[in-house]
Design an enzyme around this catalytic site. Structure first.
Site, PDB file in Angstrom:
ATOM      1  CG  HIS A  54      45.374  43.056  38.560  1.00  0.00           C
ATOM      2  ND1 HIS A  54      44.134  43.611  38.822  1.00  0.00           N
ATOM      3  CD2 HIS A  54      45.494  43.046  37.207  1.00  0.00           C
ATOM      4  CE1 HIS A  54      43.539  43.913  37.669  1.00  0.00           C
ATOM      5  NE2 HIS A  54      44.341  43.586  36.682  1.00  0.00           N
ATOM      6  CG  ASN A 127      39.569  44.846  35.296  1.00  0.00           C
ATOM      7  OD1 ASN A 127      40.304  44.430  36.180  1.00  0.00           O
ATOM      8  ND2 ASN A 127      39.994  45.060  34.059  1.00  0.00           N
TER       9      ASN A 127
END
Length: 485
Positions: A54, A127
């Protein structure tokens, strides 16, 4: 050639690299699992200073407003009354690429949300997909290594990507999501968000419920084909960042409606598949969506580094009325996320403005460390218990206790009547239109056909055949055609 023995960093042989040690077959993970803790802790320290995963992200401030009464399910104060607003910060991100990567790529998107509540910060880290590739955190470092750049070639290798998936059949459901039409969102504004994991809510009477979070975009879902994405990357590698920034600057504030699925805790044990398995979704027919509120983003950060790069999220940041479930991937993240930020930003990263509570007062006995900015008065003691009116425990648990039983050790997940790795991937495939199926097959075959080992291809094909006969047949034919060209 004899098989090499996998060892810990101290050289001890590893008995089980597929399952974490738990209290009983379905219980929570044990802190005595030295292999898991060492593996996750070492993994978190593999990059300096960007996030291991990320890394490429964008963020914005906003608020969450309650629109529906959910007090029968949780005593969380920020959800306690219709109309109540709570300040938020969100960070969107891609997963696999580095900080300099492009936005419009085929990859899951992080959807990390921080609520600055009166009772402390609550972090919901999810997510843009409701499922994930693996179900046990001990496999997470290996999974990410397989998706990252190869240490020799310096690029992402189809051999590595598909070899890991070939040996991890539980990934088939998420692969079907990722390779489908929603695999490349047109922008962060045009994708849904999910808590992905199962969490626990507890009401004022102490009743426990398991929940899944669904943030539905009010802008409508829009995605890019592989060809459109390649064109977009060529025009603007920062396309998602550009879109989010400019939309908020124009006053076109993106929003999402939050829904939850709710399962009474007593139902979990006899559910037809493991409800804590993050590779599976709960059918809406069993547990319909119930609206909670809306999330609105209305302010851009003033400094991307200070507020987006230094934003730190941990799924272990709960507030009263919300807690964890026995979801093994969630349990691993409860440790790994906070540990990653302690490494990246230091032990006092929670004192940075973007991470510090806005409404609650921090009052504890933590002292010193790099970049410490919070000090007590000279009369304050730095130990507990004490006789000087220092802060004391409440005795009130944030969430309901979870029963555990069984022998300690590494266990495979307990089997439920409908527990397999393929049936939900097949159900997702059968929900797709003919055109969606065509694009899915082309996306999978485009990557799988580049794999150099026939046995790895065959293992992956077997997974798609197991999910759905037509699915497997079409992938196999498409891969064969591309390899014969």
């Amino acid at each position: 050639m004899s098989q090499r023995v996998l060892t810990t960093e101290s050289g001890a042989p590893v008995a089980d690299n597929q399952n974490s040690a738990t209290a009983g077959a379905g219980g929570p993970i044990l802190i005595q699992d030295q292999h898991l803790l060492e593996k996750l802790a070492r993994f978190n320290r593999e990059r300096i200073p960007e996030r291991v995963v990320h890394a490429r992200g964008s963020g914005a401030y906003g608020y969450f407003e309650v629109t529906d009464d959910v007090t029968g399910f949780t005593r969380a104060d920020f959800l306690s009354e219709v109309g109540r607003r709570t300040e938020t910060f969100i960070r969107f991100s891609t997963v696999a690429d580095s900080l300099g990567g492009a936005d419009a790529v085929r990859d899951p998107r992080g959807f990390a949300l921080k609520f600055y509540t009166d009772e402390g910060n609550y972090d919901l880290v999810g997510n843009n997909t409701p499922v994930f590739f693996i179900k046990d955190p001990v496999k997470f470092p290996d999974f990410i290594h397989s998706q990252k750049r190869d240490p020799f070639t310096g690029r992402q290798e189809p051999d590595n990507v598909w070899d890991f998936w070939a040996n991890s059949p539980e990934a088939t459901h998420q692969i079907t999501w990722l390779m489908g039409d929603r695999g490349i969102p047109a922008s962060y504004r045009h994708m849904n968000g999910f808590g992905s994991h199962t969490y626990q809510w507890t009401n004022a009477e102490g009743e426990a419920f398991f929940v899944k979070y669904h943030f539905k975009t009010n802008q409508g879902v829009r995605s890019l084909s592989a060809e459109q994405a390649a064109e977009q990357v060529g025009k603007d590698a920062n396309s998602h960042q550009t879109d989010l920034l400019q939309a908020i600057e124009r006053g076109v504030n993106p929003s999402w409606t939050l829904y939850v699925q709710i399962m009474p805790a007593a139902e979990a044990a006899d559910y037809r598949f493991n409800p804590f398995d993050v590779t599976k979704v709960w059918p809406h027919a069993d547990h319909p969506l119930q609206r909670v509120g809306r999330l609105v983003l209305d302010r851009n950060p003033d400094n991307v580094f200070a507020e987006v790069e230094q934003a730190a999220f941990s799924p272990n940041n709960f507030v009263p009325g919300i807690g964890p479930s026995p979801d093994k991937m969630l349990q691993g993240r409860l440790f790994a996320y906070a540990d990653a930020q302690r490494y990246r930003l230091g032990i006092n990263h929670t004192q940075l403005p973007v991470n510090a509570p806005r409404k609650a007062t921090v009052d504890n006995y933590g002292r010193d460390g790099l970049h410490a900015t919070r000090y007590g008065s000279r009369q304050d003691k730095n130990y507990e218990p004490n006789s000087y009116a220092g802060p004391a425990q409440t005795g009130a648990a944030l969430a309901a206790p979870l029963p555990v039983h069984g022998w300690t050790g590494t266990h495979e997940a307990p089997a439920h009547t409908k527990d397999d790795d393929f049936f939900q991937a097949g159900e997702l495939y059968r929900l797709m239109s003919a055109d969606e199926k065509d694009r899915l097959i082309a996306n999978i075959a485009g990557g799988l056909s580049q794999v150099t080992r026939d046995d790895v291809i065959e293992k992956n094909l077997a997974h798609f055949h197991a999910a759905d006969a037509d699915y497997g047949k079409r992938v196999e034919e498409a891969v064969r055609a591309l390899r014969e060209d």
